[in-house]
Each structure stands twice: as C-alpha cells, then as structure tokens.
Design a protein around this motif. Structure first.
Motif, PDB file in Angstrom:
ATOM      1  N   LYS A  10       0.801  -1.221   0.000  1.00  0.00           N
ATOM      2  CA  LYS A  10       0.000   0.000   0.000  1.00  0.00           C
ATOM      3  C   LYS A  10       0.832   1.269   0.000  1.00  0.00           C
ATOM      4  O   LYS A  10       0.301   2.352  -0.260  1.00  0.00           O
ATOM      5  N   ARG A 194      -4.850  -6.707   3.660  1.00  0.00           N
ATOM      6  CA  ARG A 194      -6.090  -6.344   2.961  1.00  0.00           C
ATOM      7  C   ARG A 194      -5.787  -5.682   1.624  1.00  0.00           C
ATOM      8  O   ARG A 194      -4.796  -4.968   1.479  1.00  0.00           O
ATOM      9  N   ASP A 196      -7.736  -3.412  -0.132  1.00  0.00           N
ATOM     10  CA  ASP A 196      -8.312  -2.103  -0.435  1.00  0.00           C
ATOM     11  C   ASP A 196      -7.229  -1.041  -0.555  1.00  0.00           C
ATOM     12  O   ASP A 196      -6.381  -0.879   0.315  1.00  0.00           O
ATOM     13  N   GLY A 197      -7.262  -0.306  -1.671  1.00  0.00           N
ATOM     14  CA  GLY A 197      -6.335   0.788  -1.903  1.00  0.00           C
ATOM     15  C   GLY A 197      -4.908   0.387  -2.184  1.00  0.00           C
ATOM     16  O   GLY A 197      -4.010   1.228  -2.137  1.00  0.00           O
TER      17      GLY A 197
END
Length: 266
Positions: A10, A194, A196-197
């Motif tokens: 990320k 995770r 997401d993003g």
C-alpha cells in the motif's frame, strides 16, 4: 514451493543517490533517465532539532519510511514497524572503536546513543508517537529479505498494516574494507493483509537455497544494488515503479530465499 503468504503493498518509499524520493525514482525509470545530483535525505517526519543531530542512517530510514506511510494514507502512530540493516551506522561504529582504542574518556554520549542497531526505530517511534510494536532486524547481506519476511509474517499474523524500512550507509575505516556497503540507500514498504487501496499484490514463499543476485541490466541501478545490502530490494522496487507483473527471488538468510510474485490489476 512452500505455501505463499499473500499480502498487498500500500505504500512505497525510497532514497537513492540521485533519486531522493519514490516519485523521483519512478520518473527516472519511466523516462529511462539518469540520476541527478544527490540530495541530503529530507527526513521531514523528524523535528528540526532531531534532523540536525541524527546520523545518516537515521535520516535515510526516516525518509523512506515517511514516504511509504504517507503514500499508504496511514497514521504512523498506529503502524507496527520493522527496520532492517546489514551493518547499522558504520561511521559511528568506526568512531566508537577508534575512540575506545585511543581516548575512551572522550567518547561522545550522543554518538554512543546513536550507535545501537535500533536507533532509527527509536527516532521513528518517538517522532511519530508510535506505540505499536517495533523491531530491528539484521541478516547480514540478506537483511532486506530478512526484514521483508519479518514484516510479512507480522502483517499476516496480527492482521495489521506493517511498515518495513531497510537502510544501509557506506563503510568507514576498516569496516569499509570488510563490508560490501560503499554507498547509502534506503527503501520502505507498507504491507497489508487487505487489498483495499493497494498498489500491488505480493505473494511470498520461503524457498531453500540462494540463487544469487541477478543484474538489473541498467548501469546506474546495478551500481546502486551492488553498493548497498539494502538495495537488494531494488528489483522489487523496480517492478513496482514499472507496474510490471514479475517473479523474483530475494535472499532472506544463508540458504534461504524468498520467492516473490508481484501482480497488478489489468
């Protein structure tokens, strides 16, 4: 092949000679350019007084770490961190050994404070008010891979985003003849369980044996990679900069590699 750990990247940070930020590095790679003048690591996360007195190793680590956490959009106060280095601050180690051998009463308390291997982790956690776990990892020439394995395992086990920062500086004095580190470099990643993003998916699996470092095939990048143990992570960073699905191997210990699959959405 061992079962893979699946993580998402990320945030990314980097300081290299002639490429003081991740964005500058990406631009150089995209344009097939050559690095410009080398800038002092900004380490803007540190208060001004700390920046002035911090050694090069701390400035490098804090600069790359700050970029990665900012890119991930996270509050560093809540992010566990792993700081990895093959040799720590070699300039201070050389100073300490020389002073202790010649004039031990003149040893600087500040230099002594900065000589410990977890000094960058200490500066980072104090500056960011981080109360999450912090680790300082040393795996010799394989320190980047050792730190990556530590951070990946922590992210999966605790189901938390984790910061990895890997850094080294040039050797000084007799250490300059004994180590392979001839220049500064730092790289950082925020790993997450995770998606997401995320910038990319990373699948990591330990594999027995060491295949050795492969040439990147570009002069300035190969020069950096061979000048600094933490720059063994450059092939991974290069794949992220080019958004190129890639399979890599990175040493994590003597007799142990990490097989890395880097994947991007179409």
């Amino acid at each position: 092949m061992s079962p893979a750990l699946t993580l998402w990247i990320k945030g990314v940070g980097l300081w290299a000679p002639g490429a003081p930020t991740w964005d500058a590095f990406r631009a150089l790679v995209a344009e097939n350019g050559q690095p410009g003048a080398t800038e002092r690591p900004a380490a803007s996360v540190l208060p001004p007084n700390e920046r002035r007195r911090a050694p090069e190793s701390v400035l490098l680590a804090a600069t790359a770490a700050g970029q990665a956490v900012s890119m991930a959009g996270l509050d560093a106060a809540h992010v566990p961190c792993v700081f990895a280095s093959a040799h720590g601050d070699q300039a201070i180690t050389d100073y300490m050994c020389t002073t202790l051998a010649t004039a031990p009463g003149e040893l600087s308390p500040t230099k002594f404070h900065n000589s410990v291997h977890n000094a960058p982790a200490g500066y980072w956690t104090i500056a960011t008010h981080c109360h999450a776990s912090s680790s300082a990892v040393c795996g010799g020439e394989a320190s980047f891979g050792a730190g990556l394995l530590e951070a990946a395992t922590l992210a999966i086990a605790d189901e938390r985003d984790v910061l990895l920062a890997s850094y080294d500086i040039a050797g000084s004095g007799p250490l300059g003849d004994m180590t392979t580190s001839t220049g500064p470099f730092a790289g950082a990643l925020v790993l997450s369980p995770r998606a997401d993003g995320a910038l990319a998916r990373l699948q990591l699996s330990p594999e027995p044996g060491n295949v050795g470092d492969e040439s990147i095939g570009e002069g300035w990048l190969d020069a950096i990679m061979t000048s600094n143990p933490s720059a063994r992570g450059l092939p991974l960073l290069l794949a992220l900069a080019r958004r190129k699905t890639t399979a890599l191997r990175v040493a994590a210990a003597d007799g142990l590699d990490l097989h890395l699959d880097v994947e991007f959405a179409p």
